[in-house]
Design a protein around this motif. Structure first.
Motif, PDB file in Angstrom:
ATOM      1  N   SER A  89     -16.266  53.650  91.752  1.00 42.04           N
ATOM      2  CA  SER A  89     -15.915  54.992  92.154  1.00 42.04           C
ATOM      3  C   SER A  89     -15.157  55.796  91.126  1.00 42.04           C
ATOM      4  N   TYR A 108     -11.118  64.261  94.712  1.00 44.29           N
ATOM      5  CA  TYR A 108     -10.287  64.732  95.825  1.00 44.29           C
ATOM      6  C   TYR A 108     -10.591  63.932  97.090  1.00 44.29           C
ATOM      7  N   LEU A 109     -11.868  63.774  97.354  1.00 41.71           N
ATOM      8  CA  LEU A 109     -12.287  63.058  98.563  1.00 41.71           C
ATOM      9  C   LEU A 109     -11.737  61.640  98.623  1.00 41.71           C
ATOM     10  N   GLU A 110     -11.759  60.981  97.483  1.00 38.44           N
ATOM     11  CA  GLU A 110     -11.278  59.596  97.452  1.00 38.44           C
ATOM     12  C   GLU A 110      -9.802  59.510  97.785  1.00 38.44           C
ATOM     13  N   THR A 111      -9.083  60.534  97.403  1.00 36.36           N
ATOM     14  CA  THR A 111      -7.635  60.476  97.532  1.00 36.36           C
ATOM     15  C   THR A 111      -7.154  60.923  98.886  1.00 36.36           C
ATOM     16  N   PHE A 112      -7.963  61.741  99.534  1.00 37.50           N
ATOM     17  CA  PHE A 112      -7.511  62.310 100.777  1.00 37.50           C
ATOM     18  C   PHE A 112      -7.939  61.435 101.945  1.00 37.50           C
ATOM     19  N   ARG A 123      -1.127  57.483 102.332  1.00 35.38           N
ATOM     20  CA  ARG A 123      -1.585  57.817 101.001  1.00 35.38           C
ATOM     21  C   ARG A 123      -0.945  56.874 100.010  1.00 35.38           C
ATOM     22  N   ARG A 124      -1.677  56.629  98.974  1.00 36.31           N
ATOM     23  CA  ARG A 124      -1.123  55.777  97.937  1.00 36.31           C
ATOM     24  C   ARG A 124      -0.307  56.615  96.977  1.00 36.31           C
ATOM     25  N   PRO A 125       0.698  56.057  96.379  1.00 36.44           N
ATOM     26  CA  PRO A 125       1.521  56.781  95.416  1.00 36.44           C
ATOM     27  C   PRO A 125       0.763  57.054  94.111  1.00 36.44           C
ATOM     28  N   PHE A 177      -1.976  67.134  93.782  1.00 34.47           N
ATOM     29  CA  PHE A 177      -3.235  66.544  93.321  1.00 34.47           C
ATOM     30  C   PHE A 177      -4.371  67.533  93.549  1.00 34.47           C
ATOM     31  N   LEU A 178      -5.527  67.162  93.088  1.00 30.45           N
ATOM     32  CA  LEU A 178      -6.716  67.998  93.231  1.00 30.45           C
ATOM     33  C   LEU A 178      -6.850  68.461  94.668  1.00 30.45           C
ATOM     34  N   GLY A 179      -7.287  69.683  94.852  1.00 27.41           N
ATOM     35  CA  GLY A 179      -7.282  70.291  96.170  1.00 27.41           C
ATOM     36  C   GLY A 179      -8.646  70.381  96.827  1.00 27.41           C
ATOM     37  N   ARG A 196       4.860  66.240  94.451  1.00 25.21           N
ATOM     38  CA  ARG A 196       3.676  65.863  93.685  1.00 25.21           C
ATOM     39  C   ARG A 196       2.452  66.635  94.173  1.00 25.21           C
ATOM     40  N   PRO A 235      -1.426  61.628  91.725  1.00 19.33           N
ATOM     41  CA  PRO A 235      -0.680  62.863  91.969  1.00 19.33           C
ATOM     42  C   PRO A 235       0.557  62.921  91.076  1.00 19.33           C
ATOM     43  N   PHE A 278       0.937  66.917  97.671  1.00 23.07           N
ATOM     44  CA  PHE A 278       0.543  65.566  98.036  1.00 23.07           C
ATOM     45  C   PHE A 278       1.605  64.853  98.852  1.00 23.07           C
ATOM     46  N   ASP A 279       2.863  65.061  98.486  1.00 23.60           N
ATOM     47  CA  ASP A 279       3.939  64.418  99.237  1.00 23.60           C
ATOM     48  C   ASP A 279       5.138  65.346  99.260  1.00 23.60           C
ATOM     49  N   HIS A 301     -13.422  70.197  96.364  1.00 25.26           N
ATOM     50  CA  HIS A 301     -14.439  69.474  97.129  1.00 25.26           C
ATOM     51  C   HIS A 301     -15.514  70.429  97.629  1.00 25.26           C
ATOM     52  N   LEU A 316     -10.477  62.499 104.893  1.00 26.05           N
ATOM     53  CA  LEU A 316     -11.888  62.657 104.559  1.00 26.05           C
ATOM     54  C   LEU A 316     -12.507  61.339 104.117  1.00 26.05           C
TER      55      LEU A 316
END
Lengths: 266, 266
Positions: free
Chosen positions: A138, B87-91, B264-266, A75-77, A73, A35, A68-69, A81, B94
DNA sequence: TATGCCATTCCGCTATACTGGAATGATGGC
DNA sequence: GCCATCATTCCAGTATAGCGGAATGGCATA
């Protein structure tokens, strides 16, 4: 479509159009993988801040991007998806392949993937991690040189030697560690992959996995994709035959589902 | 973010910007659900043909759209899948939910879903079909009035009665068959859902399924999403308690996973 | 082969989207 | 508190992207 005279869009020069900025932004976030603030994105893609702020806001409205935060920041929305899931349902190969990849992964308890060409690069199109939570590679959709992967050997195996040399960018004959891959060696590996209908090798991307790959063919016998297993080297050595057989069986099933399996194309 | 004063972008009037056209095109294909020719798209979204042709070509170059057949029809492209997967991986929600939904579906052999609010609407965010190939509803990401679904009762249950009335567009109190849903009735159903931590009802969208829904909560106890099972009515009646218990158990597990400090990761 | 219908491409005009730069706001060190 | 630094928003000018309309191409049917 092929990988030769690819017209560049996000090019230098005068002012860019919004569409190109939009695509750049999404691809940039995808490739960078983390992000970012609008400002970082602007710097990252080399675009004027004011433009990026403007477009990014519109994208957030449309849920193509997502806050994202609390530091701003993005990120993809979620919408991406949704659109992506819809793509999967419609695209025969992936729709059929998904259960196969899942089954292969469940059966072997290793990570299973479906890989394809994207232009002149290799991408993972689907992945299911094995039981262990070893962190699934992944990098779905992240392009990698075909030369770096076992699957790559099979994905280009339908082409003649000259076509292959023509197809793969010279730069891709440099491996991630900086060492060159001899063309002759690469071609002979392809020849072996073609003959066996299977290829396996230690990953050159990391130091601890081994990759097994088998072709998935359309009805003309062309290699549409590869099914593959990524396993720790230890495991790969110990269970080599078992994993190979499992892989080949599922790949054959998938090929059959797609109506494929005939020999070569006319 | 809320669903009230949503600024409309694809509006009438003068010339539209490319970005808006792009978003319109993707959403149109998603909603319409079938591949179309550029010309059809232009008509579908009420945009000039020349503009649509121009933009569509750019989108095909970027793999945001993909040729579908030899008659020039296009549909959502592979890149959208890649972006969506990322997106899925980050959220967190989900990512964590996916195995749960899969497990619930495998255990019950019915279709399992994770549902959420999208603005003031309900959407299916994840779905796994049960063993039977009854054709998964699979309208992933297609917004539906909250009032039409069992999950909807739970998704709004954190709000006060006034907030709920304020939140849900009046038009959504009309059911798909054209009959109105009494506000009072809706509110009392919500009250029951809140008290039980569970809600189930026959679908009002079709005539043969029954839907079970249970809340997935964050560490503050807010309902982030619902886990749900969609089953044929016969089955739902016969196995009511079994399905409910299975659902509640998995929902609790998922809630625990998220409340355990998932971040969430930064 | 001629005819009609519709999808697609071409082209010049102009409203405006993108841009640079400057103003404003937020953050953190001193 | 008072700067220094960086992120974000504002604004006006102009290169150009999007548009309408006309030309071309494809594919039927007669």
């Amino acid at each position: 479509m092929a990988g030769k005279a690819e017209k560049e869009h996000g090019e230098a020069g005068g002012r860019a159009r919004g569409i190109d900025r939009l695509i750049q932004i999404l691809e940039y976030l995808h490739e960078d993988g983390r992000p970012q603030r609008p400002n970082d994105i602007a710097v990252g893609i080399g675009a004027p801040k004011s433009s990026v702020y403007e477009i990014v806001n519109r994208l957030v409205d449309a849920n193509f991007l997502e806050p994202f935060d609390r530091e701003g920041r993005l990120f993809l929305g979620r919408k991406l998806h949704f659109l992506g899931a819809h793509y999967l349902e419609t695209f025969d190969l992936l729709r059929e392949a998904d259960p196969t990849v899942a089954a292969l992964s469940a059966e072997t308890r290793e990570t299973a993937q479906l890989c394809m060409c994207e232009g002149d690069k290799y991408v993972v199109a689907l992945a299911h991690s094995g039981g262990r939570h070893f962190k699934i590679s992944s990098d779905i959709g992240r392009p990698i040189p075909l030369t770096w992967t076992a699957s790559g050997r099979l994905l280009v195996a339908d082409r003649s030697e000259n076509e292959i040399i023509d197809f793969i960018p010279p730069a891709d004959f440099t491996l991630p560690d900086g060492k060159p891959l001899a063309t002759r060696k690469f071609l002979s590996q392809i020849e072996s992959a073609r003959a066996e209908g299977f290829y396996s090798s230690d990953s050159v991307v990391d130091d601890y996995t081994h990759c097994f790959a088998a072709p998935v063919r359309d009805r003309d016998g062309a290699c549409l994709a590869t099914l593959c297993i990524v396993a720790p080297r230890e495991e790969a050595k110990r269970r080599h035959d078992e994993l190979r057989d499992s892989l080949l069986r599922h790949a054959a099933t998938l090929t059959a589902k797609l109506g494929g399996g005939a020999k070569r194309r006319p």
